[in-house]
Design a protein around this motif. Structure first.
Motif, PDB file in Angstrom:
ATOM      1  N   ILE A   5       0.829  -1.206   0.000  1.00  0.00           N
ATOM      2  CA  ILE A   5       0.000   0.000   0.000  1.00  0.00           C
ATOM      3  C   ILE A   5       0.863   1.255   0.000  1.00  0.00           C
ATOM      4  O   ILE A   5       0.566   2.238  -0.681  1.00  0.00           O
ATOM      5  CB  ILE A   5      -0.964  -0.017   1.202  1.00  0.00           C
ATOM      6  CG1 ILE A   5      -1.925  -1.207   1.085  1.00  0.00           C
ATOM      7  CG2 ILE A   5      -1.750   1.294   1.293  1.00  0.00           C
ATOM      8  CD1 ILE A   5      -2.814  -1.408   2.292  1.00  0.00           C
ATOM      9  N   PHE A  37      -9.852   5.145   0.675  1.00  0.00           N
ATOM     10  CA  PHE A  37     -10.201   3.724   0.791  1.00  0.00           C
ATOM     11  C   PHE A  37     -11.715   3.596   0.720  1.00  0.00           C
ATOM     12  O   PHE A  37     -12.436   4.271   1.463  1.00  0.00           O
ATOM     13  CB  PHE A  37      -9.672   3.158   2.109  1.00  0.00           C
ATOM     14  CG  PHE A  37      -8.169   3.082   2.178  1.00  0.00           C
ATOM     15  CD1 PHE A  37      -7.501   1.900   1.901  1.00  0.00           C
ATOM     16  CD2 PHE A  37      -7.422   4.203   2.508  1.00  0.00           C
ATOM     17  CE1 PHE A  37      -6.120   1.830   1.956  1.00  0.00           C
ATOM     18  CE2 PHE A  37      -6.040   4.149   2.566  1.00  0.00           C
ATOM     19  CZ  PHE A  37      -5.383   2.954   2.291  1.00  0.00           C
ATOM     20  N   LEU A  84      -8.235   2.773  -3.109  1.00  0.00           N
ATOM     21  CA  LEU A  84      -8.115   1.339  -2.858  1.00  0.00           C
ATOM     22  C   LEU A  84      -9.470   0.800  -2.425  1.00  0.00           C
ATOM     23  O   LEU A  84     -10.058   1.275  -1.459  1.00  0.00           O
ATOM     24  CB  LEU A  84      -7.064   1.048  -1.788  1.00  0.00           C
ATOM     25  CG  LEU A  84      -6.600  -0.422  -1.686  1.00  0.00           C
ATOM     26  CD1 LEU A  84      -5.206  -0.486  -1.058  1.00  0.00           C
ATOM     27  CD2 LEU A  84      -7.547  -1.295  -0.896  1.00  0.00           C
ATOM     28  N   LEU A  94      -6.599   0.663  -6.950  1.00  0.00           N
ATOM     29  CA  LEU A  94      -6.085  -0.605  -6.473  1.00  0.00           C
ATOM     30  C   LEU A  94      -7.223  -1.425  -5.878  1.00  0.00           C
ATOM     31  O   LEU A  94      -8.302  -0.896  -5.593  1.00  0.00           O
ATOM     32  CB  LEU A  94      -5.011  -0.381  -5.400  1.00  0.00           C
ATOM     33  CG  LEU A  94      -3.888   0.604  -5.725  1.00  0.00           C
ATOM     34  CD1 LEU A  94      -3.005   0.808  -4.508  1.00  0.00           C
ATOM     35  CD2 LEU A  94      -3.073   0.107  -6.903  1.00  0.00           C
ATOM     36  N   GLN A  95      -6.962  -2.691  -5.665  1.00  0.00           N
ATOM     37  CA  GLN A  95      -7.931  -3.549  -5.000  1.00  0.00           C
ATOM     38  C   GLN A  95      -7.210  -4.404  -3.966  1.00  0.00           C
ATOM     39  O   GLN A  95      -6.073  -4.846  -4.190  1.00  0.00           O
ATOM     40  CB  GLN A  95      -8.648  -4.452  -6.003  1.00  0.00           C
ATOM     41  CG  GLN A  95      -9.669  -5.373  -5.347  1.00  0.00           C
ATOM     42  CD  GLN A  95     -10.654  -5.997  -6.319  1.00  0.00           C
ATOM     43  OE1 GLN A  95     -11.686  -6.478  -5.900  1.00  0.00           O
ATOM     44  NE2 GLN A  95     -10.363  -5.991  -7.615  1.00  0.00           N
ATOM     45  N   VAL A 154      -3.235  -7.608  -1.935  1.00  0.00           N
ATOM     46  CA  VAL A 154      -3.473  -6.231  -2.360  1.00  0.00           C
ATOM     47  C   VAL A 154      -2.672  -5.979  -3.635  1.00  0.00           C
ATOM     48  O   VAL A 154      -1.595  -6.556  -3.833  1.00  0.00           O
ATOM     49  CB  VAL A 154      -3.101  -5.213  -1.256  1.00  0.00           C
ATOM     50  CG1 VAL A 154      -1.602  -5.190  -0.993  1.00  0.00           C
ATOM     51  CG2 VAL A 154      -3.609  -3.817  -1.591  1.00  0.00           C
ATOM     52  N   ARG A 161       1.075  -0.576  -5.259  1.00  0.00           N
ATOM     53  CA  ARG A 161       1.027   0.702  -5.967  1.00  0.00           C
ATOM     54  C   ARG A 161       2.047   0.766  -7.105  1.00  0.00           C
ATOM     55  O   ARG A 161       1.858   1.512  -8.070  1.00  0.00           O
ATOM     56  CB  ARG A 161       1.278   1.847  -4.985  1.00  0.00           C
ATOM     57  CG  ARG A 161       0.108   2.113  -4.071  1.00  0.00           C
ATOM     58  CD  ARG A 161       0.444   3.132  -3.001  1.00  0.00           C
ATOM     59  NE  ARG A 161       0.586   4.481  -3.522  1.00  0.00           N
ATOM     60  CZ  ARG A 161       0.784   5.549  -2.757  1.00  0.00           C
ATOM     61  NH1 ARG A 161       0.873   5.402  -1.440  1.00  0.00           N
ATOM     62  NH2 ARG A 161       0.893   6.738  -3.286  1.00  0.00           N
TER      63      ARG A 161
END
Length: 528
Positions: free
Chosen positions: A210, A268, A295, A318-319, A332, A335
């Motif tokens: 992250i 988020f 995210l 992002l996921q 995750v 990045r």
């Protein structure tokens, strides 16, 4: 086949989560802003927050709260939640977080099941928390209303007594830090036993991907009472000395205003918020240029929706993937990996392994040479995995294998590059004439239609086929669409057994506070 994390092994110190978050604060960091109340803009420095945590711990100790006690925390995302949460832990007690939207019955059930001896809440929630506490046998002097209410002690009363934080001793590897409640792979909500080591591990595991740091301003709209908000927002952001901007409830205009005014860099969300960011016209009225990444977690995000959000906000999307039983993160999208499909759940975090097994035979599924594998259930092992369900050995043994692998109940596919895609929940698969139909796949497809604002798919009992997919559809404002057009649109893009066989238009898709579709409520419409 067992798959390992590309991040390898990292050292997990044997310390409490409070020490992991606040330990090592420097003089310079003490003056930094730790918390911003989104609606008002009020700021709390790290020095002030640490002082509040110690004062609350002292006040709780003076009331006899310590190691072995469970304290319930029932509040929205406000700065006082953060201080109360770590104050409880610093006193040596265990927190059972209660969702803000819980009914009195829900709260009473959780208080009784967890064995909570004290409840911390806020005045707007008293209509439910008061009767819930009473039903669970907690007297009024065992309920503290953080912002004050007549007849109850307040946070000021609790923290203002001048009591020093107690000296406490426990083993972080076995001491329970939190007992959140989760339905797990099936059944009624169960208390998930997460130790201090579980939480410390997951914070340290998550950030290499992250990449939060002290420059970040992190938007916290996802509830702290949910493990996603608790670990990835509250604990991770503060440990990295970022500024956490709290938002007590989701209201799209206010949400967008706070992002704009607070210049938040990290947002988020859960998929329902992603849908709004991609599709709602009001988004264009706000300056969201400070956002460096969005995210999404708590439920599967389709790659087309991720792309739509990224294109509209001109930012990185992002996921992540996890569940309460994993503290919660196991995967995750990093990045620094633009090559990873936005619809995948990304890479395994450090110290984590996974297996994928056939849901019928239990045989392990490996990485295919080309394309995607057959669907299988995802199993996870790592230091973030729970120690078990509270007072429920049967559910624990059904979820945890003897070798430490956790059954997630999620159906996934893996491709030749090792990317993992969530297909659906095992318990939510629709069985049409023996064929498996994943609702999430159809929902993602429906959301690509320009006239559809939101959608959900559930199983509709059928005499001949067993079950057929039924779509609940929310239309965009001023849009027009017939049920026949919805059926035809889906039929153009899926195999015959996956076709939608029934459509109902509704005003809103019911969802939990963490963003999961409440399919039982939709199925109840048909039963009713």
């Amino acid at each position: 086949m067992t798959f390992s994390s590309p991040y390898g092994e990292i050292e997990i110190p044997n310390i409490s989560i409070t020490d992991a978050v606040f330990g090592g604060l420097t003089e310079a960091e003490l003056g930094r802003v730790a918390l911003v109340d989104g609606p008002s803009g009020a700021e709390t420095t790290y020095a002030e927050l640490r002082g509040q945590v110690l004062a609350i711990a002292g006040g709780l100790a003076a009331r006899g709260i310590g190691v072995g006690d469970v304290v319930a925390l029932h509040a929205p995302n406000v700065p006082a939640f953060v201080a109360a949460f770590h104050g409880i832990l610093r006193a040596g007690a265990t927190v059972t977080p209660v969702a803000a939207l819980s009914t009195a019955e829900d709260l009473a059930r959780q208080l009784q099941d967890s064995g909570a001896v004290l409840l911390l809440t806020v005045s707007p929630l008293l209509p439910n928390s008061g009767p819930g506490a009473e039903a669970a046998g907690l007297a009024k002097d065992r309920v503290i209303v953080l912002d004050g209410a007549e007849g109850y002690a307040s946070l000021r009363d609790l923290a203002g007594g001048g009591h020093a934080a107690p000296e406490v001793s426990f083993d972080p590897a076995t001491q329970l830090a939190v007992i959140p409640y989760s339905s797990g792979t099936t059944g009624r909500p169960k208390g998930v036993m997460l130790t201090h080591r579980n939480l410390v591990a997951n914070v340290l595991q998550s950030n290499p991907a992250i990449g939060l740091d002290a420059h970040d301003r992190v938007l916290a709209v996802l509830p702290f009472t949910h493990i996603y908000g608790l670990t990835v927002l509250l604990n991770l952001a503060l440990r990295e000395r970022a500024t956490l901007v709290t938002v007590p409830k989701f209201d799209l205009p206010e949400f967008l205003r706070i992002i704009q005014d607070q210049r938040t860099t990290a947002v988020f969300v859960a998929p329902p918020i992603a849908v709004a960011l991609a599709k709602h016209p009001i988004v264009a009225q706000y300056d969201l240029s400070a956002v460096e990444f969005v995210l999404s977690g708590a439920a599967a995000l389709d790659s087309s929706l991720a792309k739509a959000v990224g294109d509209r906000l001109e930012t990185l999307v992002l996921q992540g993937y996890g569940m309460t039983e994993m503290s919660p993160v196991s995967h995750v999208i990093p990045r620094d990996r633009p090559d990873i499909d936005r619809g995948s759940i990304g890479a395994l975090v450090a110290n984590t392994e996974m297996r994928i097994v056939d849901i019928e035979t239990g045989e392990e599924i490996g990485r295919p040479e080309a394309g995607r594998s057959l669907p299988g259930e995802l199993l996870i092992r790592g230091p973030q995995v729970m120690v078990g369900y509270l007072n429920n050995a049967e559910a624990t043994s059904a979820t945890l294998e003897p070798d430490g692998f956790l059954h997630t109940g999620d159906i996934v596919e893996i491709d030749a590059d090792g990317q993992v895609f969530v297909v659906d929940r095992l318990k939510e698969l629709i069985k049409y004439k023996g064929y498996q139909v994943p609702p999430a796949e159809l929902e993602a497809l429906l959301l690509t239609h320009p006239a559809i604002a939101d959608a959900a798919v559930v199983a509709l009992p059928h005499e001949e086929a067993g079950e057929v997919p039924k779509a609940f559809v929310v239309l965009q404002e001023n849009a027009s669409l017939t049920a026949e057009e919805v059926v035809a649109f889906v039929a153009e893009h899926v195999a015959a057994h996956k076709k939608v066989r029934a459509v109902e238009f509704i005003d809103v898709i019911p969802k939990s506070s963490s963003g999961k579709i409440l399919r039982k409520d939709l199925r109840g419409r048909d039963a009713g």
